[in-house]
Design a protein around this motif. Sequence first.
Motif, mmCIF file in Angstrom:
data_model
loop_
_atom_site.group_PDB
_atom_site.id
_atom_site.type_symbol
_atom_site.label_atom_id
_atom_site.label_comp_id
_atom_site.label_asym_id
_atom_site.label_seq_id
_atom_site.Cartn_x
_atom_site.Cartn_y
_atom_site.Cartn_z
ATOM 1 N N ARG A 255 -5.738 2.186 0.236
ATOM 2 C CA ARG A 255 -4.995 1.614 -0.879
ATOM 3 C C ARG A 255 -3.811 0.837 -0.329
ATOM 4 N N LEU B 153 -0.075 -0.550 -1.588
ATOM 5 C CA LEU B 153 0.928 -0.557 -2.661
ATOM 6 C C LEU B 153 1.857 -1.731 -2.430
ATOM 7 N N ILE C 112 6.666 0.392 -8.057
ATOM 8 C CA ILE C 112 5.355 0.024 -7.531
ATOM 9 C C ILE C 112 4.787 -1.018 -8.482
ATOM 10 N N GLU D 131 -1.061 -1.789 -7.152
ATOM 11 C CA GLU D 131 -1.687 -0.757 -6.343
ATOM 12 C C GLU D 131 -3.179 -1.013 -6.400
#
Lengths: 273, 360
Positions: free
Chosen positions: A237, A239, A246, A249
């Motif tokens: 992943r 971010l 955030i 994502e």
Amino acid sequence: MTWENLAFRAWEKESMIRESSATTENRVSTQPIIQIIGLHKWFGEFHVLRNINLTVNKGERIVVCGPSGSGKSTLIRCINRLEDHQRGRIIVDNIELTHDIKKVEKIRAEVGMVFQHFNLFPHLTVLENLTLGPVWVRKIPKAEAEETAMLFLEKVHIAEQARKYPGQLSGGQQQRVAIARSLCMKPKVMLFDEPTSALDPEMVKEVLDVMIELAQDGMTMIVVSHEMGFARSVAHRVLFMDYGQIVEENTPEEFFSNPRHERTKLFLSQILH
Amino acid sequence: MEPLSSEGMGEILSPPATTLGFVGWVRRNLFNGIFNSLVTMVVLAVLMAFVPRFIKWALLDGVWYSSGQGCREAGGACWSVVTRNLRFILFGFYPYEQQWRPVLCVGLFMGLFAFSRKPRHWNRRLLYAWGTGLLIMGVLMPGGIFGLDYIEPARWGGICLTLLLSLFGLTAAYPLGVILALGRQSKLPVVKSLSVIYIELIRGVPLISLLFMASVMFPLFLPEGITVNKILRAQAAIILFTAAYIAEVVRGGLQAIPRGQYEAAESLGLDYTLKMRLIILPQALKIVIPPTVSILISAFKDTSLVVIIGLFDLLKTTQVTLANPEWMGFSTEAFSFIAVIYFVGCFSMSNLSRRLEREL
């Protein structure tokens, strides 16, 4: 080194990375090792982290990127409480981070941290840097700790420097020692705070190679980095943070080829040229 | 026009005589310019005026072992004041026939100190050696067992007292200073403010007044019938005083350690004690070796201030000797001797500091 050789090595690495992401994909469990719920942090009046929610599963690899001052370093420093938070909860390995210093120390022993400026202990040899934690925190006999330390030094391709002092090593070598120092504690999670941004360009690769190997072993990793090649090949992943939040994502493929937010697109266009 | 050529091309020539050997050294160091040549000449002239006269006074005309009267008749230095009174200057009122005991103690101490100078000798055995050595000194000096006569501490004097005050003063002040420095950096408000108050109070007061307080005021606060030895009180004053200065120097060292060292130690899971003991203090204390040794040297010299509360240290025994009508007026010689003793002590400490800096 000849061109064929270089090309071969590049191919080798490509396939290695493909292999690793193929194999490690299966290893990610659904067992959370880090849970961050509604996290807020202020530096004085300045609101650095705003409502961060993040769950990291065992074996997962996450790359955090974003402009400077976006709070990404602060976020991972909160995970082993080098910074304390004012609101929200952080649970690491089933222990919640509070003011209880004994619990914090317990978590720190399980969470490895690699710093931008290495932060090796200059008055100790490389080997002593590595055995310090195991001997004093884990209470492992010195001989055994040294054996383990040599193993990890070999893993980061630097075993021959064991008796030297950090000041005698290059930046890339120091950072590899720092990684080995964390690994000697047999941590459950590794945090990397911009591990390559203080390095000369030709040393970045040797450190990234070590991190890739670590990824292949299935280590849970959170990496704050602008090394987009690394993110693309290793992360599960990515971010993207901005202004303490955030923003986006996503899987690396989606993140790089199909970013959803305008801010992400702008950032990527600046960083990838 | 004749072409430029260099003679002896390709041959190996020795460098010009003016850059080599004694002549070269003199030219480089004493006469490398008009101003430096002038300075050299002036210094030479001054030396020529005084050195021969000093040698005549101190050595040629000097009297080494005569009575006070003999000194007065001779024109030169009266070293007799030292040689004739050596045992009193060095050991004060310690009984004459028992003075082999302090001699042994001082010898033992110097031997231990000399051996401890090399860091590679630092191990557990050395620690035991010091323990045994101190125990032996602790038995020998007062006596009272093993058939040794008891000599009350009030009669200890001279070099023994100076060394005693210095050794325990310095070794106790150092750890206390480190603890105070850590206290001043503490996050606990009570610990922090207590340390700050202590350090600032002590630093704001001269050592003399502390010694007076220890010798005059302190007994007033004690209940009737309880007395604390005067030497012990002076010792405590010296320890408390020196510790405050060491604390400030160590604090400087602590502040010089980058934040990252603390963070790296913490992120390995080290607790406060281990972090300080293994990571921070070894680095901080090494940085502050030079200023720490300066403080220790001045503390060593400051032990002579106990004169004013009537303890017979090296300086006081010398003064007493000079108060004797027979030896009155020979203070230059007597104090030169004391100066040499103090110099040897201070110089060996600063030597030690240089060695530690190099080897640690």
